[in-house]
Design a protein around this motif. Structure first.
Motif, PDB file in Angstrom:
ATOM      1  N   ALA A 157      78.472   3.521  21.967  1.00 45.22           N
ATOM      2  CA  ALA A 157      79.338   2.479  22.126  1.00 45.22           C
ATOM      3  C   ALA A 157      81.140   3.540  22.186  1.00 45.22           C
ATOM      4  N   ALA A 158      81.050   4.389  20.912  1.00 44.45           N
ATOM      5  CA  ALA A 158      82.373   5.548  21.209  1.00 44.45           C
ATOM      6  C   ALA A 158      82.117   5.962  22.055  1.00 44.45           C
ATOM      7  N   ARG A 159      81.202   6.596  22.985  1.00 46.86           N
ATOM      8  CA  ARG A 159      81.021   7.770  23.745  1.00 46.86           C
ATOM      9  C   ARG A 159      81.512   6.725  25.205  1.00 46.86           C
ATOM     10  N   ALA A 160      80.872   5.560  25.183  1.00 49.31           N
ATOM     11  CA  ALA A 160      81.437   4.302  26.360  1.00 49.31           C
ATOM     12  C   ALA A 160      82.904   4.093  26.611  1.00 49.31           C
ATOM     13  N   PHE A 161      83.590   3.594  24.893  1.00 47.13           N
ATOM     14  CA  PHE A 161      84.352   3.897  25.393  1.00 47.13           C
ATOM     15  C   PHE A 161      85.693   5.367  25.546  1.00 47.13           C
ATOM     16  N   HIS A 208      84.479   3.248  12.459  1.00 47.30           N
ATOM     17  CA  HIS A 208      85.738   4.532  12.989  1.00 47.30           C
ATOM     18  C   HIS A 208      86.839   3.779  14.431  1.00 47.30           C
ATOM     19  N   TYR A 209      88.020   3.580  13.805  1.00 42.85           N
ATOM     20  CA  TYR A 209      89.299   3.558  14.798  1.00 42.85           C
ATOM     21  C   TYR A 209      89.458   4.273  15.707  1.00 42.85           C
ATOM     22  N   PHE A 210      88.937   4.309  17.166  1.00 38.12           N
ATOM     23  CA  PHE A 210      89.217   5.112  18.402  1.00 38.12           C
ATOM     24  C   PHE A 210      90.649   4.332  19.127  1.00 38.12           C
ATOM     25  N   GLN A 211      91.588   5.156  19.368  1.00 33.96           N
ATOM     26  CA  GLN A 211      92.517   4.272  20.093  1.00 33.96           C
ATOM     27  C   GLN A 211      92.774   5.512  21.417  1.00 33.96           C
ATOM     28  N   GLU A 212      93.322   5.056  22.753  1.00 35.19           N
ATOM     29  CA  GLU A 212      93.828   6.165  23.921  1.00 35.19           C
ATOM     30  C   GLU A 212      94.859   6.558  23.045  1.00 35.19           C
ATOM     31  N   ASP A 213      95.285   8.553  23.487  1.00 35.80           N
ATOM     32  CA  ASP A 213      96.274   8.966  23.362  1.00 35.80           C
ATOM     33  C   ASP A 213      97.556   7.979  23.867  1.00 35.80           C
ATOM     34  N   ILE A 214      98.081   7.903  23.444  1.00 39.79           N
ATOM     35  CA  ILE A 214      99.606   7.422  24.186  1.00 39.79           C
ATOM     36  C   ILE A 214     100.608   9.046  24.529  1.00 39.79           C
TER      37      ILE A 214
END
Length: 326
Positions: A157-161, A208-214
C-alpha cells in the motif's frame, strides 16, 4: 463576589514560560490568579468539593497552603499541560497507581463540572482534538487544503501511494511524544523525508504515516486564541529545518504574516468543531501562495512566537480568560 475579583485558575508546571506570560498579563489587568500544578495534588494541594441536590454546581475550595480559591468563584481555567498527581512514596503498588488515577480524575473532572466556566482548553476536548488522522477530515470539512496522506503497515500500500503521488514523501509520527532511549535520554521523533525505493517489510512492524512533501516558500505557526488569529512566519535556511523546523532552530528566520481571511475563517470553524478556544496550527505556504494545513496542537507552544515576533498572544489569552472573545 464581583466579576473583577473572581480568580482565574492557571494549571501548569512550575517552569512553563507560556503560563508565566499569561499570569503576567492577568496581573497587569489586576485579575486575581491562583496558579498550581496538578503534581502538587494531593500532597501539597487540598481540594474539597460539595454538591447538594437542587444546587447549580459544585462548591468548595482549592488550597495550596499559600492561596485559597472557592470553586464557585472561579472565573476561568487555563489548563497548560500540567504534570500528573504525585502520590506519597509510602503508598505501595498497585495502590499508588490507583490513587494517582483517582486524584487525576478528581481534580480534572471536578473543575470541568464547574458551570459556565471558560477553558483554555478543557483537556477532555483536547484529547479528541489532538488526533491527527481525524484532524485532516475536520480541516477538509472546514475549508482547508491538506496533504495527500496514508497510514498503513502494508509495504504494498505504501508503494502504491508513492506511485500515485509521484513526488517526494515524508514520514511523521501519528502520536506525538519522545522516544526514551535510556540513560535519561529522550529523543524527538522528527518528520523526515523517505525514499520509496527503501520501502521493505519493516513497514509491517507498526503503522506508518506518510504524506506528500509539500513545497514551501515558508511555514506558519498560526496561534488561535478565542477570536484572535496570529501568524508567525518561519523561513527555514537549511534542509533539516525545511523538513522539520524543530530539528534546527539555528536556521529559522522569524517574522509575522497576515493570515488570509479564508484561512482564518476555516481555523475558527475548526476550533468550533472541536469545542476548543486555543490551537497552535502548523501550515506550509507554497511558492504559489497556497496555505496547506499540516496539523493542530491544542496544547502547543507559542511563547517563542511572541518572543520572536512581538505578537500579543499572551494578552489575547488574558482577555479570553477575563471573558472577552474579541
Amino acid at each position: 463576589m464581583t466579576a473583577a475579583a473572581r480568580p482565574v485558575l492557571v494549571v501548569a508546571e512550575q517552569l512553563d514560560a507560556a503560563a508565566d506570560m499569561v499570569v503576567d498579563q492577568l496581573n497587569q489587568r489586576d485579575v486575581p490568579v491562583m496558579r498550581f500544578d496538578v503534581a502538587q495534588f494531593p500532597q501539597q494541594l487540598t481540594l474539597t468539593g460539595t454538591h447538594l441536590p437542587q444546587e447549580p454546581g459544585w462548591t468548595g475550595i482549592i488550597d495550596d497552603r499559600r492561596r485559597t480559591a472557592r470553586l464557585e468563584d472561579v472565573r476561568a481555567v487555563y489548563w497548560r499541560r500540567p504534570a500528573r498527581p504525585q502520590i506519597a512514596d509510602t503508598v505501595p503498588e498497585p495502590y499508588a497507581t490507583w490513587a494517582k488515577n483517582q486524584a487525576d480524575a478528581a481534580i480534572l473532572n471536578l473543575l470541568a463540572a464547574l458551570p459556565g466556566v471558560p477553558w483554555l482548553n478543557n483537556p477532555h476536548a483536547d484529547r479528541i482534538a489532538a488526533h491527527k488522522p481525524q484532524q485532516l477530515v475536520a480541516a477538509t470539512r472546514c475549508g482547508m487544503t491538506v496533504p495527500r496522506s496514508i497510514i498503513t503497515n502494508s509495504p504494498e500500500a505504501a508503494r502504491a501511494f508513492a506511485k500515485d503521488v509521484d513526488g517526494p514523501l515524508i514520514c511523521k509520527p501519528i502520536l506525538g511524544g519522545r522516544l526514551d532511549v535510556g540513560a535519561e535520554r529522550r529523543l524527538m521523533v522528527a518528520t523526515h523525508r523517505v525514499d520509496p525505493a527503501d520501502f521493505d517489510d519493516s513497514i509491517c512492524t507498526t503503522a506508518h504515516y506518510f504524506q506528500e512533501d509539500i513545497p514551501k516558500a515558508y511555514e506558519v505557526r498560526l496561534i488561535a486564541v478565542g477570536g484572535h488569529i496570529f501568524g508567525g512566519k518561519l523561513t527555514t535556511t537549511s534542509e533539516a529545518a525545511g523538513t522539520d523546523w524543530r530539528t534546527d532552530y539555528d536556521h529559522i528566520e522569524y517574522d509575522t504574516v497576515d493570515v488570509p481571511g479564508y484561512t482564518a475563517t476555516a481555523v475558527r470553524r475548526f476550533l468550533a468543531y472541536y469545542g476548543i478556544a486555543f490551537g497552535a496550527f502548523d501550515f506550509a505556504v507554497t511558492p504559489t501562495g497556497r496555505w496547506v494545513f499540516f496539523e493542530n496542537n491544542p496544547a502547543g507552544t507559542w511563547g517563542w512566537v511572541e518572543n520572536r515576533t512581538g505578537l500579543p498572544i499572551a494578552a489575547a489569552h488574558a482577555k479570553y480568560l477575563m471573558g472577552a472573545t474579541t
